[in-house]
Design a protein around this motif. Structure first.
Motif, PDB file in Angstrom:
ATOM      1  N   LYS A  39       0.826  -1.210   0.000  1.00  0.00           N
ATOM      2  CA  LYS A  39       0.000   0.000   0.000  1.00  0.00           C
ATOM      3  C   LYS A  39       0.862   1.263   0.000  1.00  0.00           C
ATOM      4  O   LYS A  39       0.482   2.279  -0.586  1.00  0.00           O
ATOM      5  N   ASN A  40       2.021   1.196   0.630  1.00  0.00           N
ATOM      6  CA  ASN A  40       2.886   2.368   0.758  1.00  0.00           C
ATOM      7  C   ASN A  40       3.904   2.517  -0.364  1.00  0.00           C
ATOM      8  O   ASN A  40       4.715   3.444  -0.329  1.00  0.00           O
ATOM      9  N   ILE A  41       3.880   1.641  -1.365  1.00  0.00           N
ATOM     10  CA  ILE A  41       4.777   1.805  -2.512  1.00  0.00           C
ATOM     11  C   ILE A  41       4.233   2.955  -3.355  1.00  0.00           C
ATOM     12  O   ILE A  41       3.096   2.912  -3.824  1.00  0.00           O
ATOM     13  N   SER A  42       5.045   3.980  -3.549  1.00  0.00           N
ATOM     14  CA  SER A  42       4.568   5.161  -4.273  1.00  0.00           C
ATOM     15  C   SER A  42       4.710   5.021  -5.787  1.00  0.00           C
ATOM     16  O   SER A  42       3.965   5.646  -6.539  1.00  0.00           O
ATOM     17  N   ASP A  43       5.640   4.191  -6.245  1.00  0.00           N
ATOM     18  CA  ASP A  43       5.847   4.009  -7.675  1.00  0.00           C
ATOM     19  C   ASP A  43       4.840   2.994  -8.228  1.00  0.00           C
ATOM     20  O   ASP A  43       4.789   1.850  -7.765  1.00  0.00           O
ATOM     21  N   ASP A  44       4.042   3.420  -9.194  1.00  0.00           N
ATOM     22  CA  ASP A  44       2.995   2.550  -9.748  1.00  0.00           C
ATOM     23  C   ASP A  44       3.564   1.267 -10.349  1.00  0.00           C
ATOM     24  O   ASP A  44       2.990   0.187 -10.186  1.00  0.00           O
ATOM     25  N   THR A  45       4.688   1.377 -11.059  1.00  0.00           N
ATOM     26  CA  THR A  45       5.277   0.193 -11.693  1.00  0.00           C
ATOM     27  C   THR A  45       5.723  -0.816 -10.645  1.00  0.00           C
ATOM     28  O   THR A  45       5.472  -2.014 -10.779  1.00  0.00           O
ATOM     29  N   GLU A  46       6.361  -0.343  -9.587  1.00  0.00           N
ATOM     30  CA  GLU A  46       6.799  -1.240  -8.511  1.00  0.00           C
ATOM     31  C   GLU A  46       5.594  -1.929  -7.858  1.00  0.00           C
ATOM     32  O   GLU A  46       5.643  -3.124  -7.584  1.00  0.00           O
ATOM     33  N   ARG A  47       4.544  -1.156  -7.624  1.00  0.00           N
ATOM     34  CA  ARG A  47       3.341  -1.725  -7.009  1.00  0.00           C
ATOM     35  C   ARG A  47       2.715  -2.776  -7.928  1.00  0.00           C
ATOM     36  O   ARG A  47       2.298  -3.844  -7.477  1.00  0.00           O
ATOM     37  N   VAL A  49       4.308  -4.580 -10.175  1.00  0.00           N
ATOM     38  CA  VAL A  49       5.196  -5.751 -10.164  1.00  0.00           C
ATOM     39  C   VAL A  49       4.857  -6.634  -8.962  1.00  0.00           C
ATOM     40  O   VAL A  49       4.701  -7.854  -9.095  1.00  0.00           O
ATOM     41  N   CYS A  50       4.699  -6.031  -7.787  1.00  0.00           N
ATOM     42  CA  CYS A  50       4.317  -6.797  -6.588  1.00  0.00           C
ATOM     43  C   CYS A  50       2.988  -7.503  -6.804  1.00  0.00           C
ATOM     44  O   CYS A  50       2.852  -8.690  -6.515  1.00  0.00           O
ATOM     45  N   PHE A  51       2.016  -6.761  -7.303  1.00  0.00           N
ATOM     46  CA  PHE A  51       0.689  -7.321  -7.542  1.00  0.00           C
ATOM     47  C   PHE A  51       0.766  -8.522  -8.485  1.00  0.00           C
ATOM     48  O   PHE A  51       0.173  -9.575  -8.215  1.00  0.00           O
ATOM     49  N   LEU A  52       1.512  -8.385  -9.572  1.00  0.00           N
ATOM     50  CA  LEU A  52       1.603  -9.477 -10.547  1.00  0.00           C
ATOM     51  C   LEU A  52       2.352 -10.681  -9.984  1.00  0.00           C
ATOM     52  O   LEU A  52       1.985 -11.823 -10.250  1.00  0.00           O
ATOM     53  N   TYR A  53       3.390 -10.440  -9.190  1.00  0.00           N
ATOM     54  CA  TYR A  53       4.086 -11.562  -8.549  1.00  0.00           C
ATOM     55  C   TYR A  53       3.167 -12.288  -7.576  1.00  0.00           C
ATOM     56  O   TYR A  53       3.200 -13.518  -7.480  1.00  0.00           O
ATOM     57  N   MET A  54       2.322 -11.548  -6.860  1.00  0.00           N
ATOM     58  CA  MET A  54       1.383 -12.189  -5.933  1.00  0.00           C
ATOM     59  C   MET A  54       0.356 -13.024  -6.697  1.00  0.00           C
ATOM     60  O   MET A  54      -0.249 -13.915  -6.125  1.00  0.00           O
ATOM     61  N   ARG A  55       0.200 -12.725  -7.987  1.00  0.00           N
ATOM     62  CA  ARG A  55      -0.712 -13.494  -8.853  1.00  0.00           C
ATOM     63  C   ARG A  55       0.043 -14.559  -9.647  1.00  0.00           C
ATOM     64  O   ARG A  55      -0.453 -15.098 -10.611  1.00  0.00           O
ATOM     65  N   ASN A  56       1.307 -14.817  -9.231  1.00  0.00           N
ATOM     66  CA  ASN A  56       2.170 -15.844  -9.822  1.00  0.00           C
ATOM     67  C   ASN A  56       2.514 -15.600 -11.285  1.00  0.00           C
ATOM     68  O   ASN A  56       2.722 -16.545 -12.047  1.00  0.00           O
ATOM     69  N   ALA A  57       2.601 -14.341 -11.692  1.00  0.00           N
ATOM     70  CA  ALA A  57       3.024 -14.019 -13.056  1.00  0.00           C
ATOM     71  C   ALA A  57       4.525 -14.278 -13.186  1.00  0.00           C
ATOM     72  O   ALA A  57       5.290 -14.115 -12.226  1.00  0.00           O
ATOM     73  N   SER A  58       4.951 -14.669 -14.375  1.00  0.00           N
ATOM     74  CA  SER A  58       6.371 -14.889 -14.646  1.00  0.00           C
ATOM     75  C   SER A  58       7.031 -13.554 -14.996  1.00  0.00           C
ATOM     76  O   SER A  58       6.353 -12.569 -15.302  1.00  0.00           O
ATOM     77  N   GLN A  65       3.386  -7.293 -19.964  1.00  0.00           N
ATOM     78  CA  GLN A  65       2.197  -6.581 -19.514  1.00  0.00           C
ATOM     79  C   GLN A  65       2.501  -5.126 -19.149  1.00  0.00           C
ATOM     80  O   GLN A  65       1.710  -4.230 -19.439  1.00  0.00           O
ATOM     81  N   LEU A  66       3.646  -4.898 -18.521  1.00  0.00           N
ATOM     82  CA  LEU A  66       3.988  -3.539 -18.087  1.00  0.00           C
ATOM     83  C   LEU A  66       4.829  -2.784 -19.114  1.00  0.00           C
ATOM     84  O   LEU A  66       5.172  -1.617 -18.896  1.00  0.00           O
ATOM     85  N   LYS A  67       5.196  -3.483 -20.196  1.00  0.00           N
ATOM     86  CA  LYS A  67       6.009  -2.881 -21.263  1.00  0.00           C
ATOM     87  C   LYS A  67       7.317  -2.302 -20.712  1.00  0.00           C
ATOM     88  O   LYS A  67       7.665  -1.134 -20.946  1.00  0.00           O
ATOM     89  N   ILE A  68       8.017  -3.155 -19.938  1.00  0.00           N
ATOM     90  CA  ILE A  68       9.318  -2.773 -19.400  1.00  0.00           C
ATOM     91  C   ILE A  68      10.348  -3.812 -19.833  1.00  0.00           C
ATOM     92  O   ILE A  68      10.004  -4.961 -20.136  1.00  0.00           O
ATOM     93  N   SER A  69      11.615  -3.407 -19.858  1.00  0.00           N
ATOM     94  CA  SER A  69      12.688  -4.329 -20.237  1.00  0.00           C
ATOM     95  C   SER A  69      12.979  -5.289 -19.088  1.00  0.00           C
ATOM     96  O   SER A  69      12.629  -5.017 -17.924  1.00  0.00           O
ATOM     97  N   HIS A  70      13.645  -6.385 -19.433  1.00  0.00           N
ATOM     98  CA  HIS A  70      14.042  -7.350 -18.404  1.00  0.00           C
ATOM     99  C   HIS A  70      15.009  -6.678 -17.414  1.00  0.00           C
ATOM    100  O   HIS A  70      14.946  -6.930 -16.206  1.00  0.00           O
ATOM    101  N   GLU A  71      15.876  -5.820 -17.921  1.00  0.00           N
ATOM    102  CA  GLU A  71      16.824  -5.106 -17.060  1.00  0.00           C
ATOM    103  C   GLU A  71      16.084  -4.214 -16.060  1.00  0.00           C
ATOM    104  O   GLU A  71      16.448  -4.149 -14.885  1.00  0.00           O
ATOM    105  N   ARG A  72      15.054  -3.517 -16.532  1.00  0.00           N
ATOM    106  CA  ARG A  72      14.270  -2.657 -15.642  1.00  0.00           C
ATOM    107  C   ARG A  72      13.572  -3.496 -14.569  1.00  0.00           C
ATOM    108  O   ARG A  72      13.535  -3.116 -13.398  1.00  0.00           O
TER     109      ARG A  72
END
Length: 94
Positions: A39-47, A49-58, A65-72
């Motif tokens: 809830k306290n993560i201010s960066d939308d992308t970081e939040r 990423v957490c949400f998708l990992y909790m949903r077992n996304a690879s 889905q987020l249109k980011i590089s593997h490095e990012r």
């Protein structure tokens, strides 16, 4: 005979129930800490990423889905791992 063995021994059921309740409380406390952390993560992308990992996304699914590089994604994962450790959140290895 006053001697009891097995699960009928005096105190056994109470001990088992105490440990089960303690595990539930610890799990509830851990979930609360994680919810507050996310809830306290201010960066939308970081939040997200957490949400998708909790949903077992690879990693691949998250990058697409987020249109980011593997490095990012790796940068975000490292930052989140450090922040989670600092918040006292244990990470399950899977």
């Amino acid at each position: 005979d006053c001697h009891q063995t097995g699960t009928n021994a005096t105190g056994w059921d109470g001990l088992h129930k105490d440990r089960t309740m303690e595990r539930r409380q610890n799990g509830g406390r851990q979930r609360y800490i994680v919810q507050q952390f996310v809830k306290n993560i201010s960066d939308d992308t970081e939040r997200l990423v957490c949400f998708l990992y909790m949903r077992n996304a690879s990693d691949k699914e998250i990058c697409k889905q987020l249109k980011i590089s593997h490095e990012r994604l790796e940068e975000i994962k490292l930052k989140l791992a450090i922040d989670m450790k600092n918040a006292g959140i244990r990470i399950k290895e899977g």
